[in-house]
Motif scaffolding. Structure first.
Motif, PDB file in Angstrom:
ATOM      1  N   GLY A 197     -25.620   4.190  -8.446  1.00  0.00           N
ATOM      2  CA  GLY A 197     -24.414   4.485  -9.213  1.00  0.00           C
ATOM      3  C   GLY A 197     -23.478   5.404  -8.451  1.00  0.00           C
ATOM      4  O   GLY A 197     -22.250   5.260  -8.513  1.00  0.00           O
ATOM      5  N   GLU A 198     -24.050   6.355  -7.691  1.00  0.00           N
ATOM      6  CA  GLU A 198     -23.225   7.247  -6.867  1.00  0.00           C
ATOM      7  C   GLU A 198     -22.553   6.465  -5.741  1.00  0.00           C
ATOM      8  O   GLU A 198     -21.382   6.701  -5.418  1.00  0.00           O
ATOM      9  N   HIS A 199     -23.298   5.533  -5.138  1.00  0.00           N
ATOM     10  CA  HIS A 199     -22.697   4.681  -4.098  1.00  0.00           C
ATOM     11  C   HIS A 199     -21.605   3.797  -4.692  1.00  0.00           C
ATOM     12  O   HIS A 199     -20.553   3.577  -4.067  1.00  0.00           O
ATOM     13  N   LEU A 200     -21.859   3.295  -5.885  1.00  0.00           N
ATOM     14  CA  LEU A 200     -20.870   2.445  -6.554  1.00  0.00           C
ATOM     15  C   LEU A 200     -19.587   3.222  -6.812  1.00  0.00           C
ATOM     16  O   LEU A 200     -18.482   2.700  -6.592  1.00  0.00           O
ATOM     17  N   GLU A 201     -19.717   4.461  -7.254  1.00  0.00           N
ATOM     18  CA  GLU A 201     -18.538   5.275  -7.534  1.00  0.00           C
ATOM     19  C   GLU A 201     -17.695   5.476  -6.271  1.00  0.00           C
ATOM     20  O   GLU A 201     -16.462   5.396  -6.314  1.00  0.00           O
TER      21      GLU A 201
END
Length: 715
Positions: A197-201
């Motif tokens: 999710g952090e990479h997606l953000e």
């Protein structure tokens, strides 16, 4: 509004932090005596300062209301904050001594063992511990896996039974339990999702993104990261044990996880309730009565009902198990359990003190409740009770009037009014000391974090499962299934309770201007009341009236779907400056939430317009009206930190309505909003009166003719 003005507001608010509860009560009572007087209490100043400083004055409220009210929001919305951490640590400095109750000492010892734990110290022994298993019997391995929340195939949770309101077992896909019976961010699956999710953000920082493509990359990230963790696990086990690890069992586990990943939550998943004695015939594999008795540490007759959530999913799971013999299943489950604990122990935390306190309060929610109600005075608790009770009763009366004026048939009206009269606000004045004392009598907590964690995981779930067969109550719901730091009310179908931890809610809401309190508390309570009358909630405890009201609800559902697809989910959708393209969305997941939300906002605005004391607030000038302040204060309850990644996942996975659309749904369906902010026709936050949806509506609503959007459940 200038930046310097906002800083001044915050500075004044911060200067008022040191105050006593008695002084707040005295300040508030002085202002209630004279409703024309400006509210100059310290809590009023603090609340207004926070409200004004969160506003992005460059955004147009008629076009981007979420950005307007939340654009400068700095509030952290994590379940466990540093404020909560400080409160608990101060308590233990005074109370965690040898004279304290055993459960208080257990809490402190576990927290301290978590803080002191270093996975790299005595690494080989730690790896050997992970590979120790207490049972080799398949039924015993199933029990162990469920209690330690490391079951590969399915999970066992709980729900409130519809027949008599007692707690029953619920079995189905992981993370889908009706009641909270699992730890937040515990599993390797959640860990991988959080990291990806952090990479997606980061990937969504561009001006334009394709939602489906971004989500595909998110899914690939999860697969890649899971394999990375598996390879690391195998290498470390090879090093620690000096022998080949069971690579086949682990790889089979990961393949299974990939197959069972569900991207969309299907709200129409078929459920079935069968007695425990039927499980051996239906699924076999293990001794099911022994299994359920092992989970709850109590004896069952075998006639107790268990709800199977998503029957098709469970049938597929046990069909897959037939590919293994008993020894193969034992190895598969034990290897995945070891992998689960390995990833937890080696996880890096930015703030370990916060992590350890959060883990402690999740594993021992009943202890945390005892502590938190202890640190709040009886004056604040009693004040919370009276304030919330009045607002709750007022909200019910407003909805009762709406129902009586609606075009529902008389039988349905009567049935709904009876249901409404039975709704109760469930509150408690203290933690349950006696029950909490008994829950930890046999628990042994030492300085060894790894042993402590396994023992507390088992104790946590056994304590919850021991409630199976007992009547649900506000006390048990609040002590075990609502997080001690949860600052919003909760509804649990089919229970008649709306439960809340009132003394733990932000104290400012009980001492600030009356209409601001209604804006914040009234809307939250109205949401929970309204849930009992949305298309799903109406079916619980109302008698057989669904047939008579089906047409009424079909109109509301149809019109709500129309505004969702044609107004709120237009592609591309702009959020935080990024244009998001998407092909198709299954919006059916959000319809019930939308209906409850705009009903709640209608109730709260009516409350504001007819039944509130209007005190003038500090630093509010003539260009901001009372109506605008009320709406801003109510909507800011849905600010917090909300990322683009959360927005995307909520839309695709159907987890919940994204906050920007949630706010737009409430405001655009309210004539009060466009009037207060003088929004012109055609603006994003304004719906034509012929399109607005209201529940319950007075006269026959208009059926809109539109082409049904093409929906897809598989991306």
């Amino acid at each position: 509004m200038s930046f310097h003005f906002v800083i001044m507001c915050l500075a004044i608010a911060n200067s008022e932090i040191m105050r006593t509860e008695a002084s707040m009560v005295q300040e508030r009572e002085e202002h209630i005596k004279n409703s024309d007087k400006q509210c100059n209490t310290s809590v009023c100043k603090e609340a207004v300062a926070k409200m004004l400083s969160s506003i992005n004055y460059y955004a147009d409220p008629c076009e981007e209301f979420h950005e307007y009210i939340c654009g400068n929001q700095i509030t952290d919305n994590k379940p466990m904050s540093k404020k909560h951490l400080g409160l608990l640590r101060r308590y233990f400095k005074k109370n965690g001594n040898a004279q304290s109750e055993k459960y208080i000492l257990d809490f402190r010892r576990f927290y301290e063992s978590c803080i002191a734990f270093d996975p790299t110290f005595d690494f080989i022994e730690n790896m050997k511990f992970i590979k120790k298993y207490t049972s080799t019997n398949l039924t015993g391995v199933f029990i162990e896996s469920i209690l330690t929340q490391s079951m590969l195939f399915f999970d066992v949770g709980m729900k409130i039974g519809e027949e008599d309101g007692s707690y029953i077992f619920q079995i189905g896909s992981p993370g889908k339990n009706a009641l909270k019976t699992e730890l937040r961010d515990w599993s390797v699956i959640q860990q991988v999702e959080n990291e990806c999710g952090e990479h997606l953000e980061k990937s969504l920082s561009t001006k334009s993104v394709n939602m489906e493509k971004s989500y595909e990359n998110f899914e690939k990230c999860k697969d890649d990261l899971m394999m990375k963790y598996a390879e690391r696990y195998q290498k470390d086990m090879q090093f620690a044990l000096g022998e080949s690890n069971n690579n086949v069992a682990l790889q089979d586990s990961l393949k299974f996880l990939k197959r069972m990943t569900v991207r969309h939550i299907n709200n129409t998943d078929k459920c079935a309730s069968i007695p425990i004695n039927m499980f051996n015939k239906k699924y076999g594999v293990i001794e099911w009565k022994t299994f359920f008795e092992g989970l709850a540490s109590k004896t069952f007759t075998g006639n107790e009902l268990v709800e199977i959530y998503n029957v098709e999913f469970m049938n597929g799971i046990f069909s897959h198990m037939k590919n293994y013999d008993e020894r193969g299943l034992v190895e598969l489950l034990q290897e995945f359990s070891s992998f689960q604990f390995y990833t937890h122990f080696l996880r890096h935390y930015k703030d370990r003190t916060l992590f350890c306190m959060d883990l402690s309060q999740q594993l021992m929610p009943d202890v945390t409740n005892v502590i938190l109600y202890d640190v709040k005075s009886s004056l604040q608790i009693n004040n919370s009770f009276s304030n919330l009770k009045k607002i709750f009763d007022d909200v019910k009366n407003i909805l009762k009037n709406f129902l009586s004026e609606s075009s529902l048939d008389d039988d349905t009206k009567s049935s709904y009014e009876k249901k409404l009269s039975k709704l109760e606000l469930g509150l408690i004045r203290s933690g349950d000391r006696n029950r909490t004392h008994n829950n930890y009598l046999s628990l042994v907590v030492t300085k060894n974090y790894m042993t402590n964690l396994q023992n507390l995981l088992k104790n946590y779930r056994r304590t919850l499962f021991s409630l199976v067969g007992k009547k649900s109550s506000a006390e048990t719901l609040l002590n075990f299934f609502v997080g001690p730091f949860t600052n919003t009310p909760k509804t649990f179908y089919p229970s008649n309770f709306v439960v809340w931890h009132p003394p733990l809610y932000d104290e400012q809401y009980f001492y600030l201007s009356n209409y601001l309190g209604v804006a914040k508390l009234g809307l939250l309570l109205a949401q929970e009341v309204a849930k009992h009358f949305d298309p799903i909630g109406r079916l619980f405890r109302t008698g057989d009236v669904s047939t008579a009201s089906n047409d009424y609800y079909s109109v509301i559902i149809s019109n709500t779907e129309k505004i969702l697809y044609e107004y709120y989910l237009k592609t591309p959708y702009t959020f935080h400056g990024t244009s998001i393209d998407f092909l198709s969305i299954n919006g059916s997941h959000f319809i019930n939430e939308m209906i409850a939300d705009y009903t709640a906002f209608r109730i709260s605005t009516h409350y504001f317009e007819t039944n509130t004391i209007r005190e003038r607030l500090p630093w509010i000038f003539n260009n901001i009206t009372e109506e605008q302040i009320f709406i801003i204060a109510a909507a800011q309850e849905f600010c917090g930190r909300y990322s683009k990644a959360e927005f995307l996942r909520n839309i695709i996975e159907g987890r919940r309505l994204p906050f920007p659309i949630k706010i737009q749904n409430m405001m655009s369906n309210s004539p009060s909003f466009s009037k207060a902010f003088k929004c012109s026709d055609g603006s994003a936050m304004t719906l034509d009166s012929s399109v607005m949806v209201q529940f319950p509506y007075k006269s026959e609503a208009i059926y809109y003719e539109y082409e049904e959007p093409s929906l897809s459940n598989d991306f």
